[in-house]
Design a protein around this motif. Structure first.
Motif, PDB file in Angstrom:
ATOM      1  N   LEU A 111      -5.967  -0.366  12.547  1.00 11.65           N
ATOM      2  CA  LEU A 111      -5.428  -1.501  13.305  1.00 11.65           C
ATOM      3  C   LEU A 111      -4.904  -1.101  14.683  1.00 11.65           C
ATOM      4  O   LEU A 111      -4.696  -1.957  15.533  1.00 11.65           O
ATOM      5  N   GLY A 112      -4.677   0.211  14.885  1.00  6.23           N
ATOM      6  CA  GLY A 112      -4.089   0.649  16.149  1.00  6.23           C
ATOM      7  C   GLY A 112      -2.626   0.242  16.241  1.00  6.23           C
ATOM      8  O   GLY A 112      -2.123  -0.050  17.314  1.00  6.23           O
ATOM      9  N   ILE A 113      -1.953   0.222  15.100  1.00  6.83           N
ATOM     10  CA  ILE A 113      -0.546  -0.178  15.010  1.00  6.83           C
ATOM     11  C   ILE A 113       0.254   1.060  14.624  1.00  6.83           C
ATOM     12  O   ILE A 113      -0.169   1.818  13.742  1.00  6.83           O
ATOM     13  N   PRO A 114       1.416   1.279  15.231  1.00  9.44           N
ATOM     14  CA  PRO A 114       2.219   2.447  14.850  1.00  9.44           C
ATOM     15  C   PRO A 114       2.560   2.431  13.355  1.00  9.44           C
ATOM     16  O   PRO A 114       2.865   1.375  12.788  1.00  9.44           O
ATOM     17  N   LEU A 115       2.516   3.595  12.739  1.00  6.96           N
ATOM     18  CA  LEU A 115       2.791   3.718  11.315  1.00  6.96           C
ATOM     19  C   LEU A 115       4.183   3.203  10.976  1.00  6.96           C
ATOM     20  O   LEU A 115       4.369   2.542   9.949  1.00  6.96           O
ATOM     21  N   ASP A 116       5.149   3.475  11.835  1.00  8.77           N
ATOM     22  CA  ASP A 116       6.499   3.008  11.525  1.00  8.77           C
ATOM     23  C   ASP A 116       6.562   1.484  11.414  1.00  8.77           C
ATOM     24  O   ASP A 116       7.260   0.944  10.555  1.00  8.77           O
ATOM     25  N   LEU A 142       4.162  -0.481  10.305  1.00  9.37           N
ATOM     26  CA  LEU A 142       3.611  -0.843   8.995  1.00  9.37           C
ATOM     27  C   LEU A 142       4.610  -0.559   7.883  1.00  9.37           C
ATOM     28  O   LEU A 142       4.781  -1.371   6.969  1.00  9.37           O
ATOM     29  N   LEU A 143       5.253   0.588   7.945  1.00  6.42           N
ATOM     30  CA  LEU A 143       6.236   0.933   6.919  1.00  6.42           C
ATOM     31  C   LEU A 143       7.377  -0.083   6.883  1.00  6.42           C
ATOM     32  O   LEU A 143       7.834  -0.473   5.806  1.00  6.42           O
ATOM     33  N   ILE A 144       7.804  -0.527   8.042  1.00  6.85           N
ATOM     34  CA  ILE A 144       8.872  -1.522   8.115  1.00  6.85           C
ATOM     35  C   ILE A 144       8.385  -2.858   7.578  1.00  6.85           C
ATOM     36  O   ILE A 144       9.054  -3.518   6.777  1.00  6.85           O
ATOM     37  N   ARG A 145       7.199  -3.277   7.982  1.00  5.98           N
ATOM     38  CA  ARG A 145       6.664  -4.576   7.550  1.00  5.98           C
ATOM     39  C   ARG A 145       6.438  -4.643   6.048  1.00  5.98           C
ATOM     40  O   ARG A 145       6.572  -5.691   5.442  1.00  5.98           O
ATOM     41  N   THR A 146       6.054  -3.525   5.428  1.00  4.17           N
ATOM     42  CA  THR A 146       5.823  -3.529   3.981  1.00  4.17           C
ATOM     43  C   THR A 146       7.099  -3.313   3.193  1.00  4.17           C
ATOM     44  O   THR A 146       7.068  -3.319   1.969  1.00  4.17           O
ATOM     45  N   GLY A 147       8.207  -3.094   3.883  1.00  5.75           N
ATOM     46  CA  GLY A 147       9.480  -2.911   3.196  1.00  5.75           C
ATOM     47  C   GLY A 147       9.699  -1.505   2.679  1.00  5.75           C
ATOM     48  O   GLY A 147      10.648  -1.252   1.950  1.00  5.75           O
ATOM     49  N   LYS A 148       8.837  -0.569   3.066  1.00  7.18           N
ATOM     50  CA  LYS A 148       8.978   0.818   2.623  1.00  7.18           C
ATOM     51  C   LYS A 148      10.024   1.569   3.450  1.00  7.18           C
ATOM     52  O   LYS A 148      10.460   2.645   3.066  1.00  7.18           O
ATOM     53  N   ALA A 149      10.398   1.006   4.598  1.00  2.64           N
ATOM     54  CA  ALA A 149      11.382   1.630   5.482  1.00  2.64           C
ATOM     55  C   ALA A 149      12.056   0.537   6.301  1.00  2.64           C
ATOM     56  O   ALA A 149      11.623  -0.617   6.306  1.00  2.64           O
ATOM     57  N   THR A 150      13.110   0.928   7.000  1.00  7.71           N
ATOM     58  CA  THR A 150      13.789   0.017   7.920  1.00  7.71           C
ATOM     59  C   THR A 150      13.747   0.630   9.313  1.00  7.71           C
ATOM     60  O   THR A 150      13.463   1.824   9.462  1.00  7.71           O
ATOM     61  N   GLU A 151      14.031  -0.166  10.323  1.00  4.13           N
ATOM     62  CA  GLU A 151      14.032   0.361  11.695  1.00  4.13           C
ATOM     63  C   GLU A 151      15.015   1.504  11.848  1.00  4.13           C
ATOM     64  O   GLU A 151      14.783   2.429  12.624  1.00  4.13           O
ATOM     65  N   ALA A 152      16.100   1.458  11.110  1.00  4.60           N
ATOM     66  CA  ALA A 152      17.111   2.508  11.202  1.00  4.60           C
ATOM     67  C   ALA A 152      16.585   3.859  10.711  1.00  4.60           C
ATOM     68  O   ALA A 152      17.155   4.900  11.033  1.00  4.60           O
ATOM     69  N   ASP A 153      15.491   3.853   9.962  1.00  4.32           N
ATOM     70  CA  ASP A 153      14.907   5.092   9.451  1.00  4.32           C
ATOM     71  C   ASP A 153      14.144   5.884  10.508  1.00  4.32           C
ATOM     72  O   ASP A 153      13.745   7.009  10.262  1.00  4.32           O
ATOM     73  N   PHE A 154      13.929   5.293  11.671  1.00  4.95           N
ATOM     74  CA  PHE A 154      13.097   5.934  12.685  1.00  4.95           C
ATOM     75  C   PHE A 154      13.852   6.145  13.989  1.00  4.95           C
ATOM     76  O   PHE A 154      14.638   5.321  14.406  1.00  4.95           O
ATOM     77  N   GLN A 155      13.543   7.247  14.637  1.00  7.56           N
ATOM     78  CA  GLN A 155      13.976   7.466  16.005  1.00  7.56           C
ATOM     79  C   GLN A 155      12.769   7.132  16.857  1.00  7.56           C
ATOM     80  O   GLN A 155      11.761   7.827  16.832  1.00  7.56           O
ATOM     81  N   PRO A 214       0.822  -1.216   0.000  1.00  4.08           N
ATOM     82  CA  PRO A 214       0.000   0.000   0.000  1.00  4.08           C
ATOM     83  C   PRO A 214       0.852   1.260   0.000  1.00  4.08           C
ATOM     84  O   PRO A 214       1.969   1.269   0.511  1.00  4.08           O
ATOM     85  N   ASP A 215       0.295   2.335  -0.570  1.00  5.74           N
ATOM     86  CA  ASP A 215       1.001   3.609  -0.545  1.00  5.74           C
ATOM     87  C   ASP A 215       0.880   4.228   0.855  1.00  5.74           C
ATOM     88  O   ASP A 215       0.182   3.691   1.724  1.00  5.74           O
ATOM     89  N   LEU A 216       1.549   5.341   1.054  1.00 10.87           N
ATOM     90  CA  LEU A 216       1.613   5.956   2.382  1.00 10.87           C
ATOM     91  C   LEU A 216       0.234   6.311   2.927  1.00 10.87           C
ATOM     92  O   LEU A 216      -0.071   6.035   4.090  1.00 10.87           O
ATOM     93  N   GLU A 217      -0.625   6.895   2.106  1.00 16.44           N
ATOM     94  CA  GLU A 217      -1.960   7.299   2.568  1.00 16.44           C
ATOM     95  C   GLU A 217      -2.754   6.094   3.087  1.00 16.44           C
ATOM     96  O   GLU A 217      -3.407   6.163   4.124  1.00 16.44           O
ATOM     97  N   VAL A 218      -2.659   4.987   2.387  1.00 18.79           N
ATOM     98  CA  VAL A 218      -3.377   3.784   2.790  1.00 18.79           C
ATOM     99  C   VAL A 218      -2.741   3.202   4.051  1.00 18.79           C
ATOM    100  O   VAL A 218      -3.436   2.721   4.946  1.00 18.79           O
ATOM    101  N   GLN A 219      -1.416   3.275   4.150  1.00 16.24           N
ATOM    102  CA  GLN A 219      -0.762   2.777   5.358  1.00 16.24           C
ATOM    103  C   GLN A 219      -1.159   3.595   6.581  1.00 16.24           C
ATOM    104  O   GLN A 219      -1.326   3.049   7.668  1.00 16.24           O
ATOM    105  N   VAL A 220      -1.335   4.890   6.407  1.00 16.59           N
ATOM    106  CA  VAL A 220      -1.802   5.732   7.514  1.00 16.59           C
ATOM    107  C   VAL A 220      -3.198   5.282   7.940  1.00 16.59           C
ATOM    108  O   VAL A 220      -3.479   5.128   9.133  1.00 16.59           O
ATOM    109  N   ALA A 221      -4.082   5.039   6.968  1.00 14.44           N
ATOM    110  CA  ALA A 221      -5.445   4.578   7.282  1.00 14.44           C
ATOM    111  C   ALA A 221      -5.403   3.215   7.977  1.00 14.44           C
ATOM    112  O   ALA A 221      -6.109   2.995   8.974  1.00 14.44           O
ATOM    113  N   LEU A 222      -4.574   2.303   7.488  1.00 15.65           N
ATOM    114  CA  LEU A 222      -4.449   0.987   8.124  1.00 15.65           C
ATOM    115  C   LEU A 222      -3.878   1.100   9.532  1.00 15.65           C
ATOM    116  O   LEU A 222      -4.305   0.398  10.445  1.00 15.65           O
TER     117      LEU A 222
END
Length: 153
Positions: free
Chosen positions: A72-77, A79-92, A60-68
């Motif tokens: 789901l009550g799951i932190p956006l980061d 979801l981004l990591i799970r979909t491969g759009k980001a890595t843990e190192a991308d977040f503080q 999903p694109d970013l807008e859909v990930q925000v909605a998900l």
């Protein structure tokens, strides 16, 4: 550089994880006849065609990930990591060493937000919200902020 088969394995893992998250909330998106795909679309606020593409393997694109994330009550980061759009190192992360999310006392959470963050199952949320509100009122009635503060997290 990522290999193509690594991404495909990651995507398969994401879909399995998503289906599990939805199943925990009472949605069976694996059955074509359950009607739950439509329910997820409505409840999450995303188009049915978008959900079909996601379940078909498209990240999903970013807008859909925000909605998900909200649904789901799951932190956006996460979801981004799970979909491969980001890595843990991308977040503080704003998590302490115990892995709990920090909450600012400036912005009190609503009982509904607390239920989602605490992972309260959808069927028990109404009860949970009622109890938090009672705890807050009890704290206020006794002139103590302790009841309300404890209920707020």
């Amino acid at each position: 550089m990522r290999r193509r088969d690594d991404h495909e394995e990651e995507q398969a893992g994401w879909l399995t994880w998503l289906q599990g998250q939805l199943a925990e909330r009472g949605y069976d998106v694996t059955s074509a006849r359950s009607g739950d795909k439509t329910r997820v679309s409505v409840d999450a606020g995303i188009a049915p065609s978008t959900l079909t593409r996601i379940l078909g393997g498209k990240a999903p694109d970013l807008e859909v990930q925000v909605a998900l994330s909200r649904f789901l009550g799951i932190p956006l980061d996460e979801l981004l990591i799970r979909t491969g759009k980001a890595t843990e190192a991308d977040f503080q992360h704003s998590r302490n060493e115990s892995g709990q999310t920090a909450v600012s006392s400036e912005n009190a959470l609503t009982p509904e937000e607390l239920a989602v963050l605490a992972g309260v199952p959808r069927d028990d949320r109404e009860w949970f919200v009622t109890m938090v509100r009672r705890l807050r009122r009890a704290g206020d009635a006794h002139g103590s902020a302790a009841g309300g503060a404890a209920a707020e997290g």
